[in-house]
Design a protein around this motif. Structure first.
Motif, PDB file in Angstrom:
ATOM      1  N   CYS A  30      57.883  17.329  67.276  1.00 25.96           N
ATOM      2  CA  CYS A  30      57.529  18.635  67.846  1.00 25.96           C
ATOM      3  C   CYS A  30      58.705  19.609  67.761  1.00 25.96           C
ATOM      4  O   CYS A  30      58.538  20.780  67.381  1.00 25.96           O
ATOM      5  N   VAL A  31      59.889  19.133  68.119  1.00 21.83           N
ATOM      6  CA  VAL A  31      61.064  20.011  68.115  1.00 21.83           C
ATOM      7  C   VAL A  31      61.385  20.482  66.704  1.00 21.83           C
ATOM      8  O   VAL A  31      61.710  21.656  66.478  1.00 21.83           O
ATOM      9  N   GLU A  32      61.292  19.586  65.739  1.00 24.63           N
ATOM     10  CA  GLU A  32      61.566  19.976  64.359  1.00 24.63           C
ATOM     11  C   GLU A  32      60.619  21.078  63.890  1.00 24.63           C
ATOM     12  O   GLU A  32      61.029  22.004  63.184  1.00 24.63           O
ATOM     13  N   ARG A  33      59.369  20.996  64.290  1.00 24.01           N
ATOM     14  CA  ARG A  33      58.404  22.022  63.897  1.00 24.01           C
ATOM     15  C   ARG A  33      58.591  23.301  64.697  1.00 24.01           C
ATOM     16  O   ARG A  33      58.406  24.402  64.177  1.00 24.01           O
ATOM     17  N   MET A  34      58.965  23.178  65.945  1.00 24.66           N
ATOM     18  CA  MET A  34      59.194  24.363  66.785  1.00 24.66           C
ATOM     19  C   MET A  34      60.348  25.211  66.277  1.00 24.66           C
ATOM     20  O   MET A  34      60.318  26.448  66.374  1.00 24.66           O
ATOM     21  N   GLN A  35      61.351  24.575  65.718  1.00 25.38           N
ATOM     22  CA  GLN A  35      62.546  25.306  65.317  1.00 25.38           C
ATOM     23  C   GLN A  35      62.281  26.346  64.234  1.00 25.38           C
ATOM     24  O   GLN A  35      63.070  27.273  64.057  1.00 25.38           O
ATOM     25  N   SER A  36      61.157  26.211  63.536  1.00 28.17           N
ATOM     26  CA  SER A  36      60.789  27.225  62.539  1.00 28.17           C
ATOM     27  C   SER A  36      60.209  28.476  63.181  1.00 28.17           C
ATOM     28  O   SER A  36      60.028  29.493  62.509  1.00 28.17           O
ATOM     29  N   HIS A  37      59.931  28.404  64.483  1.00 28.18           N
ATOM     30  CA  HIS A  37      59.224  29.498  65.145  1.00 28.18           C
ATOM     31  C   HIS A  37      59.962  30.065  66.350  1.00 28.18           C
ATOM     32  O   HIS A  37      59.449  30.970  67.007  1.00 28.18           O
TER      33      HIS A  37
ATOM     34  N   ALA B 228      46.916  28.494  72.911  1.00 29.67           N
ATOM     35  CA  ALA B 228      48.176  28.211  72.233  1.00 29.67           C
ATOM     36  C   ALA B 228      48.331  29.012  70.948  1.00 29.67           C
ATOM     37  O   ALA B 228      47.352  29.371  70.289  1.00 29.67           O
ATOM     38  N   ALA B 229      49.592  29.261  70.587  1.00 33.73           N
ATOM     39  CA  ALA B 229      49.900  29.807  69.265  1.00 33.73           C
ATOM     40  C   ALA B 229      50.030  28.676  68.259  1.00 33.73           C
ATOM     41  O   ALA B 229      49.692  28.827  67.079  1.00 33.73           O
ATOM     42  N   HIS B 230      50.540  27.543  68.739  1.00 36.22           N
ATOM     43  CA  HIS B 230      50.704  26.345  67.901  1.00 36.22           C
ATOM     44  C   HIS B 230      50.311  25.127  68.722  1.00 36.22           C
ATOM     45  O   HIS B 230      50.634  25.044  69.912  1.00 36.22           O
TER      46      HIS B 230
END
Length: 504
Positions: free
Chosen positions: A39-46, A180-182
């Motif tokens: 989750c954190v890895e994907r969040m960091q793009s946003h 949610a946005a994601h």
């Protein structure tokens, strides 16, 4: 990313999780750490380095996931604050995660003791880790108020596993649900996340593997994508003659609806069939001949509304010429449709049943129990006609309707058309989730039937032909510059471009 992704009910997801822990010996905290990292890895793009995150944790392991995410974000230099449930509501894993967070001195406050509004106002994004996909009760009290405040905050929300409040099976909000946005679907996508009711709450859907062995999802529905099919499509030899790519007969049409069988036959020819004939009422035979020089037409005795009651007698002697039959497009519901369908199903050919012939099949389900393959392509209303289930029953749990039908008719491939199209065969389910209003037009279903018929001439696996047809149909619609003006004829024009993607 979406290759062989499992799609599960909440019960299937929970069982896989339990088996991973109990049967395979994978500690729950290991699964949780994998989930948080993904989750954190994907969040960091946003999110931006200077953003402040508010992690709202509920009771249970979804809240524990939120605490692990808060810790990992903090370790990577992001500033986060945590809202906690009361300690007596926490699971054992959540208490472990809280102990680590407290040792790291990350700011955390119980919901019952903090003022939520200032926290929401001061953050840049929110992580929704309140409830998971197993929620089975209506939300009320402080959690209802919390979700309402999150939705009113205007901040982008990252939901963990599923937006809190959504039913994991149906996508129906349990009183209220986070918008949610994601959404980070942990391990598997839940049926509720791709339902017409639930999908709008999810925003952009991401699947996050968490280390559950894939063998635990062998029997579940799989996500249909270009990458999942590319290697399965047979190569067309340049040395084969037209007969090797199949001989198809399309049975349909009426004075009121000559366009349906015309579009279906055009789509069939543009999908690789070697030879194509159409069997139509002789009153519209000239129309079909005028519209296309690629097809051979066979005129049948007509009534004022379409085929005569004796038209089936003209069909029976010619059936042995064809490998694939398609029946239903533009025929209308009448006794002649029943007679023609029964005759078509008495052949040894693969039979694609669409449109008005589906209702006839529903009235005579035993006709479907034959050795040769049958492919049916209903939308929700036609599925109701086919099975006797209400439209609401089908909409609420479409996967259950498809599974039950395929179990009862093991030689049938069923394509249930909706925003998430389900292709079923025996104990296999494949799902294409690609909502597109460009397909919400008359004629789109006729084109799909034609594509599947054309593919069935040279792809001898009916389940594969149906999956490929659904995917090609969707990809052709994606070429629309504007879905408002897009038509079924545009789908046919785009087929060459789509098939080129698979040849490459």
């Amino acid at each position: 990313m979406w290759n062989s992704i499992p799609i599960c009910t909440s019960e299937q997801a929970r069982l896989a999780d339990q088996k991973a822990i109990c049967d395979y010996g994978i500690p729950s905290l290991v699964l949780m750490e994998r989930a948080a990292l993904g989750c954190v890895e994907r969040m960091q793009s946003h999110i931006h380095p200077n953003d402040t995150g508010l992690i709202v944790c509920g009771p249970g392991n979804n809240g524990a996931d939120g605490l692990a995410i808060a810790r990992l974000l903090s370790e990577r230099g992001f500033f986060v604050k945590i809202v906690l449930p009361d300690s007596n509501q926490m699971s054992s894993d959540e208490k472990v995660q809280l102990h680590i967070v407290q040792k790291l001195a990350i700011e955390a406050c119980p919901l019952s003791a903090c003022s939520l509004e200032p926290l929401l106002h001061s953050c840049d994004y929110i992580v929704d880790a309140i409830f998971g996909s197993g929620l089975s009760r209506a939300i009320h009290g402080q959690w209802y108020e919390t979700i309402a405040a999150i939705n009113a905050s205007g901040r982008p929300v990252f939901s963990i596993d599923i937006p809190s409040g959504l039913d994991g099976n149906t996508g129906i909000a349990q009183g209220i649900a986070v918008k949610a946005a994601h959404t980070f679907a942990l391990d598997c996508v839940k049926w509720g996340e791709i339902s017409p009711e639930g999908a709008p709450y999810c925003g952009m859907l991401h699947r996050v593997p968490i280390g559950i062995p894939s063998v635990l999802h062998e029997k579940e529905a799989k996500w249909l994508s270009k990458s999942s099919l590319c290697q399965k499509i047979p190569k067309r030899s340049p040395f084969q003659h037209k007969g090797a790519f199949g001989r198809a007969l399309m049975i349909g049409g009426s004075p009121q609806m000559p366009g349906a069988v015309s579009m279906a036959s055009s789509a069939c020819f543009h999908s690789g069939i070697g030879l194509l004939s159409v069997f139509v009422p002789d009153s519209i035979q000239t129309i079909l001949q005028t519209r296309s020089s690629l097809i051979m037409t066979i005129g049948a005795e007509a009534s004022k509304d379409g085929f005569s009651l004796t038209a089936y007698q003209q069909l029976q002697p010619i059936l042995s010429r064809f490998d694939v039959l398609c029946i239903g497009n533009g025929m209308g519901k009448s006794p002649s449709t029943d007679a023609l369908l029964q005759t078509a199903l008495s052949s040894d050919a693969t039979v694609v049943i669409d449109a008005d012939a589906i209702a006839s099949a529903g009235q005579h389900p035993f006709w479907l129990d034959r050795e040769a393959p049958v492919i049916l392509t209903p939308h929700i209303k036609e599925m109701s006609d086919l099975t006797g289930l209400s439209m609401q029953e089908i909409k609420t749990r479409p996967y259950k309707a498809v599974t039950s039908f395929c179990a009862a008719h093991p030689n049938c491939v069923l394509v249930l058309k909706s925003c998430a199209t389900i292709i079923g065969y025996r104990n296999q389910l494949s799902v294409l989730f690609s909502p597109n209003s460009a397909l919400s037009k008359g004629g789109s279903g006729d084109v799909l039937a034609g594509i599947v018929t054309g593919l069935s001439g040279w792809i001898k696996d009916p389940f594969l032909a149906a999956q490929f047809g659904v995917l090609v149909h969707s990809m052709a619609a994606k070429q629309a510059a504007n879905p408002v003006s897009f038509t079924a004829l545009d789908l046919i024009q785009n087929l060459d471009f789509v098939f080129e993607q698979f040849i490459k």
